[in-house]
Scaffold this motif. Sequence first.
Motif, mmCIF file in Angstrom:
data_model
loop_
_atom_site.group_PDB
_atom_site.id
_atom_site.type_symbol
_atom_site.label_atom_id
_atom_site.label_comp_id
_atom_site.label_asym_id
_atom_site.label_seq_id
_atom_site.Cartn_x
_atom_site.Cartn_y
_atom_site.Cartn_z
ATOM 1 N N THR A 84 0.857 -1.190 0.000
ATOM 2 C CA THR A 84 0.000 0.000 0.000
ATOM 3 C C THR A 84 0.889 1.235 0.000
ATOM 4 O O THR A 84 1.959 1.238 0.620
ATOM 5 C CB THR A 84 -0.886 0.051 1.258
ATOM 6 N N ILE A 85 0.435 2.264 -0.699
ATOM 7 C CA ILE A 85 1.168 3.537 -0.652
ATOM 8 C C ILE A 85 0.202 4.725 -0.658
ATOM 9 O O ILE A 85 -0.985 4.581 -0.960
ATOM 10 C CB ILE A 85 2.149 3.716 -1.849
ATOM 11 N N ASP A 86 0.761 5.864 -0.324
ATOM 12 C CA ASP A 86 0.058 7.136 -0.437
ATOM 13 C C ASP A 86 0.976 8.013 -1.278
ATOM 14 O O ASP A 86 1.877 8.660 -0.760
ATOM 15 C CB ASP A 86 -0.163 7.704 0.973
ATOM 16 N N ALA A 87 0.769 7.959 -2.585
ATOM 17 C CA ALA A 87 1.714 8.599 -3.515
ATOM 18 C C ALA A 87 1.678 10.116 -3.430
ATOM 19 O O ALA A 87 2.607 10.783 -3.870
ATOM 20 C CB ALA A 87 1.409 8.157 -4.944
ATOM 21 N N LEU A 88 0.600 10.643 -2.846
ATOM 22 C CA LEU A 88 0.466 12.098 -2.797
ATOM 23 C C LEU A 88 1.284 12.695 -1.649
ATOM 24 O O LEU A 88 1.821 13.787 -1.771
ATOM 25 C CB LEU A 88 -1.014 12.471 -2.630
ATOM 26 N N HIS A 89 1.375 11.964 -0.542
ATOM 27 C CA HIS A 89 1.976 12.560 0.655
ATOM 28 C C HIS A 89 3.248 11.881 1.149
ATOM 29 O O HIS A 89 3.937 12.439 1.993
ATOM 30 C CB HIS A 89 0.966 12.568 1.818
ATOM 31 N N GLN A 90 3.513 10.660 0.683
ATOM 32 C CA GLN A 90 4.668 9.951 1.245
ATOM 33 C C GLN A 90 5.574 9.421 0.151
ATOM 34 O O GLN A 90 5.093 8.877 -0.830
ATOM 35 C CB GLN A 90 4.189 8.767 2.090
ATOM 36 N N ASN A 91 6.855 9.545 0.387
ATOM 37 C CA ASN A 91 7.792 9.007 -0.589
ATOM 38 C C ASN A 91 7.693 7.474 -0.634
ATOM 39 O O ASN A 91 7.732 6.812 0.396
ATOM 40 C CB ASN A 91 9.202 9.444 -0.203
ATOM 41 N N ALA A 92 7.547 6.947 -1.832
ATOM 42 C CA ALA A 92 7.285 5.507 -1.954
ATOM 43 C C ALA A 92 8.463 4.725 -2.533
ATOM 44 O O ALA A 92 8.352 3.525 -2.792
ATOM 45 C CB ALA A 92 6.041 5.299 -2.821
ATOM 46 N N ILE A 93 9.586 5.417 -2.733
ATOM 47 C CA ILE A 93 10.712 4.774 -3.434
ATOM 48 C C ILE A 93 11.181 3.483 -2.753
ATOM 49 O O ILE A 93 11.276 2.432 -3.378
ATOM 50 C CB ILE A 93 11.919 5.744 -3.561
ATOM 51 N N LYS A 94 11.436 3.598 -1.450
ATOM 52 C CA LYS A 94 12.050 2.471 -0.742
ATOM 53 C C LYS A 94 11.139 1.244 -0.772
ATOM 54 O O LYS A 94 11.566 0.133 -1.121
ATOM 55 C CB LYS A 94 12.352 2.889 0.708
ATOM 56 N N GLN A 95 9.884 1.501 -0.433
ATOM 57 C CA GLN A 95 8.905 0.401 -0.365
ATOM 58 C C GLN A 95 8.783 -0.332 -1.709
ATOM 59 O O GLN A 95 8.778 -1.566 -1.763
ATOM 60 C CB GLN A 95 7.555 1.033 -0.061
ATOM 61 N N ILE A 96 8.683 0.455 -2.766
ATOM 62 C CA ILE A 96 8.483 -0.146 -4.088
ATOM 63 C C ILE A 96 9.752 -0.872 -4.546
ATOM 64 O O ILE A 96 9.690 -1.978 -5.086
ATOM 65 C CB ILE A 96 8.044 0.939 -5.099
ATOM 66 N N THR A 97 10.898 -0.257 -4.268
ATOM 67 C CA THR A 97 12.156 -0.896 -4.674
ATOM 68 C C THR A 97 12.344 -2.220 -3.936
ATOM 69 O O THR A 97 12.670 -3.246 -4.543
ATOM 70 C CB THR A 97 13.352 0.046 -4.378
ATOM 71 N N THR A 135 0.874 10.883 -10.355
ATOM 72 C CA THR A 135 1.284 11.256 -8.997
ATOM 73 C C THR A 135 2.417 10.341 -8.522
ATOM 74 O O THR A 135 3.413 10.799 -7.965
ATOM 75 C CB THR A 135 0.073 11.151 -8.027
ATOM 76 N N LEU A 136 2.280 9.069 -8.787
ATOM 77 C CA LEU A 136 3.327 8.125 -8.385
ATOM 78 C C LEU A 136 4.615 8.376 -9.171
ATOM 79 O O LEU A 136 5.717 8.348 -8.621
ATOM 80 C CB LEU A 136 2.859 6.678 -8.592
ATOM 81 N N MET A 137 4.452 8.636 -10.442
ATOM 82 C CA MET A 137 5.612 8.928 -11.297
ATOM 83 C C MET A 137 6.380 10.114 -10.707
ATOM 84 O O MET A 137 7.602 10.057 -10.554
ATOM 85 C CB MET A 137 5.060 9.281 -12.687
ATOM 86 N N ASN A 138 5.654 11.169 -10.376
ATOM 87 C CA ASN A 138 6.293 12.358 -9.795
ATOM 88 C C ASN A 138 6.932 12.033 -8.459
ATOM 89 O O ASN A 138 8.029 12.498 -8.147
ATOM 90 C CB ASN A 138 5.272 13.481 -9.584
ATOM 91 N N ASN A 139 6.240 11.245 -7.679
ATOM 92 C CA ASN A 139 6.737 10.838 -6.371
ATOM 93 C C ASN A 139 8.085 10.130 -6.515
ATOM 94 O O ASN A 139 9.054 10.452 -5.846
ATOM 95 C CB ASN A 139 5.685 9.912 -5.746
ATOM 96 N N LEU A 140 8.134 9.195 -7.452
ATOM 97 C CA LEU A 140 9.346 8.385 -7.596
ATOM 98 C C LEU A 140 10.471 9.178 -8.260
ATOM 99 O O LEU A 140 11.645 8.982 -7.960
ATOM 100 C CB LEU A 140 9.045 7.136 -8.430
ATOM 101 N N VAL A 161 13.432 6.603 -16.474
ATOM 102 C CA VAL A 161 13.617 7.510 -15.348
ATOM 103 C C VAL A 161 14.287 6.721 -14.239
ATOM 104 O O VAL A 161 13.812 5.645 -13.864
ATOM 105 C CB VAL A 161 12.252 8.056 -14.858
ATOM 106 N N LYS A 162 15.395 7.268 -13.763
ATOM 107 C CA LYS A 162 16.141 6.578 -12.722
ATOM 108 C C LYS A 162 15.524 6.894 -11.362
ATOM 109 O O LYS A 162 15.297 8.054 -11.040
ATOM 110 C CB LYS A 162 17.591 7.056 -12.762
ATOM 111 N N VAL A 163 15.212 5.859 -10.618
ATOM 112 C CA VAL A 163 14.603 6.041 -9.296
ATOM 113 C C VAL A 163 15.567 5.455 -8.268
ATOM 114 O O VAL A 163 15.685 4.235 -8.156
ATOM 115 C CB VAL A 163 13.240 5.308 -9.217
ATOM 116 N N GLY A 164 16.273 6.333 -7.557
ATOM 117 C CA GLY A 164 17.296 5.825 -6.642
ATOM 118 C C GLY A 164 18.361 5.088 -7.430
ATOM 119 O O GLY A 164 18.553 5.317 -8.630
#
Length: 290
Positions: A84-97, A135-140, A161-164
């Motif tokens: 689960t994520i909240d792409a609008l308010h929380q950084n989701a990089i770590k969880q998704i990676t 929103t998620l794209m921008n977040n990541l 797009v490089k994410v981390g």
Amino acid sequence: MTVQWFPGHMAKARRQIQEKLQLVDIVFELLDARIPYSSSNPMMNEIIKHKPKLIILNKVDMADPNVTQQWLNYFKEQGQPAITIDALHQNAIKQITEASKEILKEKFAKEKAKGLRPRPVRAMILGIPNVGKSTLMNNLAKRKAAQTGDRPGVTKAQQWVKVGQELELLDTPGVLWPKFEEKRVGYNLAVTGAIKDTILTLDHIILYALDYLIQHYPQRLIERYHLSGNFEDKVAVLEEIGTKRGFLQSGGIVDYDKVYEILLREIRSLKLGRLSFECPKDLNQETVSE
Ligand code: GDP
């Protein structure tokens, strides 16, 4: 903006996604945590075939936490990884990676055993309109968003797009069509704001939402609108809400249009708390069209 999906559009979307699938290790299927079934594309698994998939339940900040847990349990039982994520308010990089690496660990271990150098996971986001793909794209991509340029076999326009350090995403999410067949799905998409202009009329959407709230969240309705708790007649409930809130036309008649508008707005803006409109057990109550 309303996007009309015609068979030609669907075939094109499907073809484009299938071309891009060859470039990625994993697909991120983005769903609305409040309506995971209703916000899914009916042909997702058929389109992606055996490509590994991570289900990402987005907008978890708006969903009922208890029901979200039921969904996580449901996916776990199916052997389908989900987070689960909240792409609008929380950084989701770590969880998704982390979740992606876990799903792909055997593939990467095999590559390592063959002497291949470690490399980032390559992924693409897929989902129906309004689930939060941009929103998620921008977040990541927020930090150190660097496009890594063209690769062999990738059309010129295709950018990564490089994410981390450990993840690379195709820069354009794949947009798929929603389910059209089931009435309940249309209502769920309308109530949550995923489809704005619809053939469903506002009064039917409200009656559907009110019915769901009466069944699942009666106390929230009572508290928010100071209701008596007599829910037998839904029109009478709407009348009670209108009267309590003072939405009256001349002659003291309840202005139902105003009641509809406020109720829908308050549902969507969390004035009744975090709500989910679908539980895993709802799936068994009717034929699933997949
Ligand atoms: P897309 O069509 O899939 O690209 O969806 P968008 O990224 O445009 O998001 C649709 C709407 O949902 C926008 O108003 C976003 O601000 C909102 N949204 C997206 N993700 C979240 C989230 O995690 N929480 C909340 N509360 N709103 C979100």
